[in-house]
Design a protein around this motif. Structure first.
Motif, PDB file in Angstrom:
ATOM      1  N   THR A 219      24.038 -34.771   7.570  1.00 47.11           N
ATOM      2  CA  THR A 219      22.677 -34.281   7.406  1.00 47.11           C
ATOM      3  C   THR A 219      22.609 -33.181   6.361  1.00 47.11           C
ATOM      4  OG1 THR A 219      22.932 -32.628   9.163  1.00 47.11           O
ATOM      5  CG2 THR A 219      22.076 -34.792   9.803  1.00 47.11           C
ATOM      6  N   HIS A 231      15.572 -30.692   8.286  1.00 45.43           N
ATOM      7  CA  HIS A 231      16.799 -31.489   8.338  1.00 45.43           C
ATOM      8  C   HIS A 231      16.485 -32.960   8.079  1.00 45.43           C
ATOM      9  CE1 HIS A 231      19.429 -28.379  10.302  1.00 45.43           C
ATOM     10  NE2 HIS A 231      18.245 -27.897  10.632  1.00 45.43           N
ATOM     11  N   GLY A 233      18.952 -36.782   7.521  1.00 46.55           N
ATOM     12  CA  GLY A 233      20.297 -37.321   7.391  1.00 46.55           C
ATOM     13  C   GLY A 233      20.411 -38.734   7.926  1.00 46.55           C
ATOM     14  N   GLN A 235      22.755 -41.280  10.717  1.00 43.12           N
ATOM     15  CA  GLN A 235      23.569 -41.268  11.929  1.00 43.12           C
ATOM     16  C   GLN A 235      24.114 -42.661  12.211  1.00 43.12           C
ATOM     17  OE1 GLN A 235      22.172 -39.147  15.611  1.00 43.12           O
ATOM     18  NE2 GLN A 235      21.975 -41.209  16.407  1.00 43.12           N
TER      19      GLN A 235
END
Length: 279
Positions: A219, A231, A233, A235
């Motif tokens: 992230t 934030h 990002g 996963q």
């Protein structure tokens, strides 16, 4: 506090011909052909710091929207490839829907050991539920074949959360977690003809299995102002040792009303977005 969303994809089930054509053994309904789209869910984290090096963290995220469909012609003589095969004769069409949902709650203790690296240990609960419903139609009427699975996973995990790179207001972070769980699983199945009239089942087979979860996230964080960070990002998560709807047909014995396969694998990946407020 961090509040946001996850947008993830559940990868296709393992290959298995759930229904085949009795005439030539060709696949009619193939589990691997269920192609799930990306689905969104809430992602919420609350963290309370104790001194400079330690913190208690609670995180929840859940997605209940994965769905995939198949439809097509059904052969004059088709076969359900259960442990005791069952023939369906005289039908000409089918519609099938596969639904999946995943919920995760974790409580972790984080401890900063180096300037940019924290280790964590905690308890995690995961819930993975799926159902696979097939409607077969034709001159004889309508037949239903329904499968559902539930997984309740309880266990402990270890992990590391670290800053990989930073420059002024921007930072790049990496997160790695691995956990071992006890999975209380259940598999249910029924064949109805006509609908609401069970001719095989309903069966309800419990089972337990050791499960494993591995998770990795990368992230970026941008500081909007003091105490406010954005934030974003990606996963990746893998769960092993679970009962999945697409895996149950070959172990289902409608005669004995038994059978469960809780050794399946589910793979998820996708983006995450969140706003963090610190005070």
């Amino acid at each position: 506090m961090r509040a946001g969303a996850v947008i993830m994809k559940r990868e296709r089930p393992d290959a298995f011909a759930i229904f085949t054509n009795n005439a030539d053994d060709s696949a009619v309904l193939e589990a691997a052909n269920f192609d799930f789209d990306f689905a969104a869910g809430l992602d919420f984290t609350l963290e309370r710091r104790f001194g400079e090096c330690s913190a208690l963290q609670v995180r929840y995220f859940g997605i209940d929207g994965w769905a995939a469909d198949q439809a097509g012609a059904f052969p004059a003589s088709g076969r359900l490839n259960a442990a005791l095969p069952i023939s369906f004769n005289g039908f000409n069409a089918f519609e099938s829907s596969y639904n999946s949902e995943l919920f995760s709650t974790e409580v972790n203790w984080k401890h900063q050991t180096f300037c940019d690296l924290a280790f964590l240990a905690g308890f995690r609960y995961l819930e993975l539920n799926e159902d696979l419903r097939t409607r077969i139609t034709g001159p004889p009427g309508t037949a239903l074949h329904n499968i559902n699975t539930d997984n309740r996973m309880y266990g402990f995990q270890l992990g590391a959360d670290g800053r990989l790179w930073s420059c002024e207001r921007f930072a790049l972070n990496g997160l790695l977690k691995a956990g071992v769980f006890y999975n209380a699983a259940r598999h249910g199945a029924v064949i109805e003809f006509p609908p609401a009239n069970p001719v095989f089942g309903p069966m309800n087979q419990p089972g337990s299995h050791a499960a494993f979860l591995g998770e990795f996230a990368l992230t970026g964080a941008y500081e909007l102002r003091e105490g406010w960070r954005l934030h974003a990002g990606y996963q990746v998560m893998w769960v092993n040792g679970v009962a999945l709807a697409g895996d149950q047909t070959p172990v289902t014995n409608f005669g004995a009303e038994t059978g469960i396969d809780a050794s399946g694998d589910a793979f998820y990946h996708g983006a995450m977005f969140a706003l963090e407020i610190e005070w």
